[in-house]
Design an enzyme around this catalytic site. Sequence first.
Site, short mmCIF file in Angstrom:
data_model
loop_
_atom_site.label_atom_id
_atom_site.label_comp_id
_atom_site.label_asym_id
_atom_site.label_seq_id
_atom_site.Cartn_x
_atom_site.Cartn_y
_atom_site.Cartn_z
CG ASP A 116 -5.33 -0.56 2.44
OD1 ASP A 116 -4.97 -1.49 1.69
OD2 ASP A 116 -5.89 0.47 2.04
CG HIS A 121 -1.83 1.18 1.27
ND1 HIS A 121 -2.98 1.23 0.50
CD2 HIS A 121 -1.74 2.35 1.93
CE1 HIS A 121 -3.57 2.40 0.71
NE2 HIS A 121 -2.84 3.10 1.57
C1 GRF Z 1 1.04 0.93 -6.54
O1 GRF Z 1 1.39 2.19 -6.06
C2 GRF Z 1 0.43 0.11 -5.44
O2 GRF Z 1 1.00 0.32 -4.22
C3 GRF Z 1 -0.98 0.61 -5.47
O3 GRF Z 1 -1.29 0.74 -6.84
C4 GRF Z 1 -0.09 1.03 -7.56
C5 GRF Z 1 0.01 0.01 -8.65
O4 GRF Z 1 0.91 0.40 -9.65
N1 GRF Z 1 -1.88 -0.24 -4.73
P1 GRF Z 1 1.34 -0.59 -10.82
O5 GRF Z 1 0.09 -1.12 -11.48
O6 GRF Z 1 2.18 -1.69 -10.19
O7 GRF Z 1 2.15 0.27 -11.76
#
Ligand code: GRF
Length: 211
Positions: A164, A128
């Site tokens: 979360d 998260h």
């Molecule tokens: C990341 O920042 C993750 O923590 C959040 O969504 C984003 C996903 O990014 N839950 P990606 O699809 O891996 O580029």
Amino acid sequence: MGTTETPPRRASPENPLRIAVLISGGGSGLLALLKYQSEEIRCHKTVLVLSDKEDAGGLEHGRNKGITTKAIPLPPIGDKKEQRSAHEELVQKELENSQVEFVVLSGYMRIFTPWFVRIWKGRMVNIHPSLLPHFPGAHPHRDVISSGVSTTGCTVHLVDEGVDTGPIIAQREVPVLTGDNEFSLQERVKNLEHELYPETIDKYCLGKITL
Ligand code: GRF
């Protein structure tokens, strides 16, 4: 770790843990994990990539590596509760078909039901983009900026029935800079995530993290 959680099997490079990565979007986190796994012999390997969105850009990363990669959209069922259960059953079937032992949520934008969480408790992690328990939910960067805090970061945690809320495995901090907007902050935090998540999965799978 609580009594209801089953930790992952102690893995080794000779017998790596079989990981599924679940995504919903661009999959930059998935790409970072795949790179990490290809750099050296690890105690885990990605055997399955699933997305709930057929147009998720990240699906390409799995396909490019020759990994079993599938989109499982919500099935066309009118009743939302039934639809959610049916979808999770489809996901679970795929995990079983690929003999998955550990589930990595990487930008997966759905909340699992207690039924699914119970199956994977102790063996499903999420990242998260905030320092939990601060700023949970869908818009952490926006919330961080409007709160005026000077530090944010990312958190790797086990998934429990809440949103979360599961036991925290690892966190890393990054400054919030003057003039940051949601996008600039997201990019800075993502760079951090791409280091922290693979390293933490590694340690957890080797039994080096006890909760
Ligand atoms: C990341 O920042 C993750 O923590 C959040 O969504 C984003 C996903 O990014 N839950 P990606 O699809 O891996 O580029």
